[in-house]
Design an enzyme around this catalytic site. Structure first.
Site, PDB file in Angstrom:
ATOM      1  N   LYS A  69      -0.463   7.591   0.213  1.00 45.94           N
ATOM      2  CA  LYS A  69      -0.949   7.424  -1.243  1.00 45.94           C
ATOM      3  C   LYS A  69      -1.307   8.906  -1.250  1.00 45.94           C
ATOM      4  O   LYS A  69      -0.551   8.982  -2.202  1.00 45.94           O
ATOM      5  CB  LYS A  69      -1.506   6.036  -2.357  1.00 45.94           C
ATOM      6  CG  LYS A  69      -0.256   4.893  -2.073  1.00 45.94           C
ATOM      7  CD  LYS A  69       0.597   5.291  -2.394  1.00 45.94           C
ATOM      8  CE  LYS A  69       0.817   5.471  -4.709  1.00 45.94           C
ATOM      9  NZ  LYS A  69       2.402   5.212  -4.304  1.00 45.94           N
ATOM     10  N   THR A 104      -2.544   5.538  -7.471  1.00 41.61           N
ATOM     11  CA  THR A 104      -3.499   4.315  -7.374  1.00 41.61           C
ATOM     12  C   THR A 104      -5.117   5.285  -7.307  1.00 41.61           C
ATOM     13  O   THR A 104      -5.013   5.872  -7.167  1.00 41.61           O
ATOM     14  CB  THR A 104      -3.098   3.875  -6.352  1.00 41.61           C
ATOM     15  OG1 THR A 104      -4.797   2.180  -5.690  1.00 41.61           O
ATOM     16  CG2 THR A 104      -3.139   4.043  -4.720  1.00 41.61           C
ATOM     17  N   ASP A 105      -5.753   4.649  -7.482  1.00 43.28           N
ATOM     18  CA  ASP A 105      -6.823   4.705  -7.722  1.00 43.28           C
ATOM     19  C   ASP A 105      -8.124   5.472  -6.394  1.00 43.28           C
ATOM     20  O   ASP A 105      -9.461   5.542  -5.932  1.00 43.28           O
ATOM     21  CB  ASP A 105      -8.475   4.008  -9.186  1.00 43.28           C
ATOM     22  CG  ASP A 105      -8.393   2.613  -8.601  1.00 43.28           C
ATOM     23  OD1 ASP A 105      -7.706   2.228  -7.569  1.00 43.28           O
ATOM     24  OD2 ASP A 105      -8.697   1.483  -9.399  1.00 43.28           O
ATOM     25  N   GLU A 106      -7.260   4.605  -5.694  1.00 39.97           N
ATOM     26  CA  GLU A 106      -7.790   4.013  -4.380  1.00 39.97           C
ATOM     27  C   GLU A 106      -8.012   5.615  -3.496  1.00 39.97           C
ATOM     28  O   GLU A 106      -8.807   5.619  -2.303  1.00 39.97           O
ATOM     29  CB  GLU A 106      -7.209   2.538  -3.322  1.00 39.97           C
ATOM     30  CG  GLU A 106      -7.219   1.952  -3.708  1.00 39.97           C
ATOM     31  CD  GLU A 106      -6.943   0.151  -3.226  1.00 39.97           C
ATOM     32  OE1 GLU A 106      -7.237   0.563  -2.322  1.00 39.97           O
ATOM     33  OE2 GLU A 106      -6.450  -0.402  -4.363  1.00 39.97           O
ATOM     34  N   TYR A 139      -3.495   2.845   3.636  1.00 37.43           N
ATOM     35  CA  TYR A 139      -2.407   2.651   2.098  1.00 37.43           C
ATOM     36  C   TYR A 139      -3.399   4.116   1.303  1.00 37.43           C
ATOM     37  O   TYR A 139      -2.825   4.682   1.347  1.00 37.43           O
ATOM     38  CB  TYR A 139      -2.902   1.470   1.932  1.00 37.43           C
ATOM     39  CG  TYR A 139      -2.106   1.217   0.304  1.00 37.43           C
ATOM     40  CD1 TYR A 139      -1.376   1.482  -0.208  1.00 37.43           C
ATOM     41  CD2 TYR A 139      -3.678   1.288  -0.098  1.00 37.43           C
ATOM     42  CE1 TYR A 139      -0.886   1.452  -1.398  1.00 37.43           C
ATOM     43  CE2 TYR A 139      -3.474   1.685  -2.027  1.00 37.43           C
ATOM     44  CZ  TYR A 139      -1.870   1.712  -2.749  1.00 37.43           C
ATOM     45  OH  TYR A 139      -1.150   0.795  -3.590  1.00 37.43           O
TER      46      TYR A 139
HETATM   47  P1  NAD Z   1       5.149  -3.543  -4.766  1.00 36.22           P
HETATM   48  O1  NAD Z   1       4.555  -3.315  -2.413  1.00 36.22           O
HETATM   49  O2  NAD Z   1       4.636  -5.186  -4.786  1.00 36.22           O
HETATM   50  O3  NAD Z   1       6.555  -3.807  -4.612  1.00 36.22           O
HETATM   51  C1  NAD Z   1       6.738  -1.831  -4.205  1.00 36.22           C
HETATM   52  C2  NAD Z   1       8.550  -1.686  -3.912  1.00 36.22           C
HETATM   53  O4  NAD Z   1       8.450  -0.839  -3.221  1.00 36.22           O
HETATM   54  C3  NAD Z   1       9.166  -2.825  -3.338  1.00 36.22           C
HETATM   55  O5  NAD Z   1      10.419  -3.529  -4.694  1.00 36.22           O
HETATM   56  C4  NAD Z   1      10.008  -2.595  -2.096  1.00 36.22           C
HETATM   57  O6  NAD Z   1      10.562  -3.264  -1.819  1.00 36.22           O
HETATM   58  C5  NAD Z   1       9.983  -1.058  -2.632  1.00 36.22           C
HETATM   59  N1  NAD Z   1      10.507  -0.458  -1.627  1.00 36.22           N
HETATM   60  C6  NAD Z   1       9.318  -0.387  -1.008  1.00 36.22           C
HETATM   61  N2  NAD Z   1       9.514   0.535  -0.053  1.00 36.22           N
HETATM   62  C7  NAD Z   1      10.698   1.409  -0.015  1.00 36.22           C
HETATM   63  C8  NAD Z   1      11.353   2.344   0.569  1.00 36.22           C
HETATM   64  N3  NAD Z   1      11.281   3.233   1.642  1.00 36.22           N
HETATM   65  N4  NAD Z   1      12.690   2.758  -0.446  1.00 36.22           N
HETATM   66  C9  NAD Z   1      12.965   2.168  -1.746  1.00 36.22           C
HETATM   67  N5  NAD Z   1      12.062   1.209  -2.156  1.00 36.22           N
HETATM   68  C10 NAD Z   1      10.629   0.684  -1.131  1.00 36.22           C
HETATM   69  O7  NAD Z   1       3.917  -3.305  -5.020  1.00 36.22           O
HETATM   70  P2  NAD Z   1       3.823  -3.042  -6.615  1.00 36.22           P
HETATM   71  O8  NAD Z   1       1.724  -3.861  -6.556  1.00 36.22           O
HETATM   72  O9  NAD Z   1       4.292  -3.049  -7.635  1.00 36.22           O
HETATM   73  O10 NAD Z   1       3.144  -0.740  -6.308  1.00 36.22           O
HETATM   74  C11 NAD Z   1       3.856  -0.431  -7.260  1.00 36.22           C
HETATM   75  C12 NAD Z   1       3.472   1.245  -6.653  1.00 36.22           C
HETATM   76  O11 NAD Z   1       2.294   1.361  -7.784  1.00 36.22           O
HETATM   77  C13 NAD Z   1       2.768   1.738  -5.632  1.00 36.22           C
HETATM   78  O12 NAD Z   1       3.244   2.475  -5.480  1.00 36.22           O
HETATM   79  C14 NAD Z   1       1.153   1.200  -5.996  1.00 36.22           C
HETATM   80  O13 NAD Z   1       1.402   2.354  -4.696  1.00 36.22           O
HETATM   81  C15 NAD Z   1       0.862   1.990  -7.042  1.00 36.22           C
HETATM   82  N6  NAD Z   1      -0.068   0.563  -7.901  1.00 36.22           N
HETATM   83  C16 NAD Z   1       0.024  -0.403  -7.598  1.00 36.22           C
HETATM   84  C17 NAD Z   1      -1.106  -1.166  -8.357  1.00 36.22           C
HETATM   85  C18 NAD Z   1      -1.793  -2.642  -7.809  1.00 36.22           C
HETATM   86  O14 NAD Z   1      -2.449  -2.840  -8.329  1.00 36.22           O
HETATM   87  N7  NAD Z   1      -0.382  -3.053  -7.272  1.00 36.22           N
HETATM   88  C19 NAD Z   1      -2.433  -0.432  -8.395  1.00 36.22           C
HETATM   89  C20 NAD Z   1      -2.508   1.035  -8.954  1.00 36.22           C
HETATM   90  C21 NAD Z   1      -1.306   1.841  -8.437  1.00 36.22           C
HETATM   91  P1  TYD Z   2      -6.104  -7.020  -2.895  1.00 33.13           P
HETATM   92  O1  TYD Z   2      -5.742  -7.551  -3.650  1.00 33.13           O
HETATM   93  O2  TYD Z   2      -5.615  -6.577  -1.370  1.00 33.13           O
HETATM   94  O3  TYD Z   2      -6.181  -5.133  -3.231  1.00 33.13           O
HETATM   95  P2  TYD Z   2      -7.088  -4.194  -3.330  1.00 33.13           P
HETATM   96  O4  TYD Z   2      -7.450  -3.943  -1.716  1.00 33.13           O
HETATM   97  O5  TYD Z   2      -5.893  -3.106  -3.191  1.00 33.13           O
HETATM   98  O6  TYD Z   2      -8.083  -3.448  -4.273  1.00 33.13           O
HETATM   99  O7  TYD Z   2      -7.990  -7.146  -2.656  1.00 33.13           O
HETATM  100  C1  TYD Z   2      -8.620  -7.104  -4.260  1.00 33.13           C
HETATM  101  C2  TYD Z   2      -9.875  -7.196  -3.702  1.00 33.13           C
HETATM  102  O8  TYD Z   2      -9.888  -8.562  -3.584  1.00 33.13           O
HETATM  103  C3  TYD Z   2     -10.621  -5.994  -2.221  1.00 33.13           C
HETATM  104  O9  TYD Z   2     -11.826  -6.275  -2.241  1.00 33.13           O
HETATM  105  C4  TYD Z   2     -10.059  -7.649  -1.233  1.00 33.13           C
HETATM  106  C5  TYD Z   2     -10.573  -8.913  -1.522  1.00 33.13           C
HETATM  107  N1  TYD Z   2      -9.741  -9.780  -1.216  1.00 33.13           N
HETATM  108  C6  TYD Z   2     -10.153 -10.915  -0.494  1.00 33.13           C
HETATM  109  O10 TYD Z   2     -11.506 -11.304  -1.069  1.00 33.13           O
HETATM  110  N2  TYD Z   2      -9.658 -11.962  -0.118  1.00 33.13           N
HETATM  111  C7  TYD Z   2      -8.297 -11.653   0.723  1.00 33.13           C
HETATM  112  O11 TYD Z   2      -7.787 -12.908   0.497  1.00 33.13           O
HETATM  113  C8  TYD Z   2      -7.838 -11.022  -0.556  1.00 33.13           C
HETATM  114  C9  TYD Z   2      -6.063 -10.717  -0.382  1.00 33.13           C
HETATM  115  C10 TYD Z   2      -8.323  -9.891  -0.998  1.00 33.13           C
END
Ligand code: NAD
Ligand code: TYD
Length: 354
Positions: free
Chosen positions: A162, A132-134, A158
């Site tokens: 990561k 992630t960019d975070e 988080y």
């Molecule tokens: P998500 O939370 O929707 O899904 C995570 C999946 O991993 C789930 O299916 C869960 O069951 C599985 N999981 C969790 N712990 C596990 C373990 N110990 N062993 C096996 N499986 C396990 O997450 P997402 O949003 O799909 O993100 C996927 C990846 O991309 C993550 O690594 C996250 O850090 C990264 N990412 C997410 C975003 C975003 O905006 N959602 C952006 C950048 C990077």
């Molecule tokens: P989120 O979707 O949780 O992603 P991340 O924190 O990983 O960027 O949140 C996106 C942005 O939205 C973040 O600045 C937090 C804000 N947010 C709200 O304002 N209200 C909410 O209920 C949630 C879940 C997030």
């Protein structure tokens, strides 16, 4: 074939679904099915012999070793993680276990498998770590977007977990020569997004007539990317990325949260107007801010664009319209994920914020 971890979650499931339409290769999908993993995301694959689902933990070295030895994948793509910042604030333990210890154990299992391969197979293997960019922390207004050389400054449990996993992946390349690739992507949105995250939460709350909880002033900026574009970037990095390199992935779509919420409301006003004719905007409620809330993320995606020729296909306007429409068309998916555990989480996170 390839081994994907976390392929029942939001991005992983989109990746698996796209992969099977774009490639002839089979997928082994290892997922622990935590609250965020959902086999309904993969329901359309029932009977598809190119998809094998295994319920299990990335930290289970014996299980991962047996899968690697049995299926001999040419690549491992690690999506599995705990992914929600607010949950990491309420309880960081799972984030340490899965994102750090789990990634470490997965790396160990892959290293052992890779060490036993022929020279040619060793060179061909890839371990692609999805991050992630975070990890880069928060940008001030006007600061340049995150490039791959930006210093790591994670601010939440988080992002710290990561960041630690990214460092382990890097070290396994530097020390052991494991052929790794790392991607750091901005905020995703699209189908199958669990409604604890901003965009799906706003859609489902709006339709349920509930408040739309905007943290603080709503001026925090995220760089939004449609999930299918993230998947295409990962496929491209796997195909042509240079071993040991990091690629930032982003949509060039920096927007303050409040604008995102307004966009969702405007689309719902158009596609599913409220019975009383008023705008969904009336449901917006500013609530107490998140602790340590990062103010701004932005990705400089010039490396992946220039080196690998990748660009997103969707603009924010096209992507958000598809997303809102998907939630309108899949309300049974939404009601199925809103289990008792989901309701307990919503109560825990939002109680006391108003
Ligand atoms: P998500 O939370 O929707 O899904 C995570 C999946 O991993 C789930 O299916 C869960 O069951 C599985 N999981 C969790 N712990 C596990 C373990 N110990 N062993 C096996 N499986 C396990 O997450 P997402 O949003 O799909 O993100 C996927 C990846 O991309 C993550 O690594 C996250 O850090 C990264 N990412 C997410 C975003 C975003 O905006 N959602 C952006 C950048 C990077
Ligand atoms: P989120 O979707 O949780 O992603 P991340 O924190 O990983 O960027 O949140 C996106 C942005 O939205 C973040 O600045 C937090 C804000 N947010 C709200 O304002 N209200 C909410 O209920 C949630 C879940 C997030």
């Amino acid at each position: 074939m390839i081994l994907v971890t976390g392929g029942a979650g939001f991005i992983g499931a989109n990746f698996v679904l796209d992969w099977l339409t774009q490639s002839d290769e089979a997928i082994i999908n290892l997922d622990a099915l935590t609250y965020a993993g959902n086999l309904q995301n993969l329901a359309s694959l029932q009977g598809n012999t190119r998809h094998t689902f295994i319920r299990g933990n990335i930290g289970d070295v014996n299980l991962v070793a047996s899968l690697l030895n049995k299926y001999e994948p040419r690549a491992v793509i690690n999506f599995a993680a705990e992914s929600h910042v607010d949950r990491s604030i309420h309880g960081p333990e799972d984030f340490i276990q899965t994102n750090i210890v789990g990634t470490f154990r997965l790396l160990e299992a892959v290293r052992a498998y890779w060490s036993g391969l022929s020279n040619e197979a060793r060179q061909g293997l890839r371990f692609l770590h999805v991050s992630t960019d975070e990890v880069y922390g928060s940008l001030a207004k006007g600061e340049p977007a995150f490039s791959e050389t930006r210093r790591y400054e994670p601010n939440s449990p988080y992002s710290a977990s990561k960041a630690a996993s990214d460092h382990l992946v890097r070290a396994y390349h530097h020390t052991y020569g494991l052929p790794v690739l790392t991607t750091n992507c901005s905020n995703n949105y699209g189908p199958y997004h669990f409604p604890e995250k901003l965009i799906p939460l706003m859609i489902v709350n709006a339709l349920a007539g509930k408040p739309l909880p905007v943290y603080g002033d709503g001026q925090q900026i995220r760089d939004w990317l449609y999930v299918k574009d993230h998947c295409s970037a990962i496929r491209r990095v796997l195909e042509a990325g240079r071993v040991g390199e990091v690629y930032n992935i982003g949509g060039c779509n920096e927007k303050p949260n409040i604008e995102i919420v307004h966009a969702v409301c405007a689309l719902l006003d158009e596609l599913c107007p409220r019975p009383d004719g008023r705008s969904y905007r009336g449901q917006i409620a500013h609530v107490a801010d998140r602790s340590g809330h990062d103010r701004r993320y932005a990705i400089d995606a010039s490396k992946i664009e220039h080196e690998l020729g990748w660009k997103p296909a969707e603009t924010f306007e096209t992507g958000i319209r598809k997303t809102v429409q998907w939630y309108l068309d899949n309300q049974s998916w939404v009601s199925n994920v809103q289990s008792g555990a989901y309701r307990a989480w919503v109560e825990k996170n939002y109680q006391g914020r108003v």
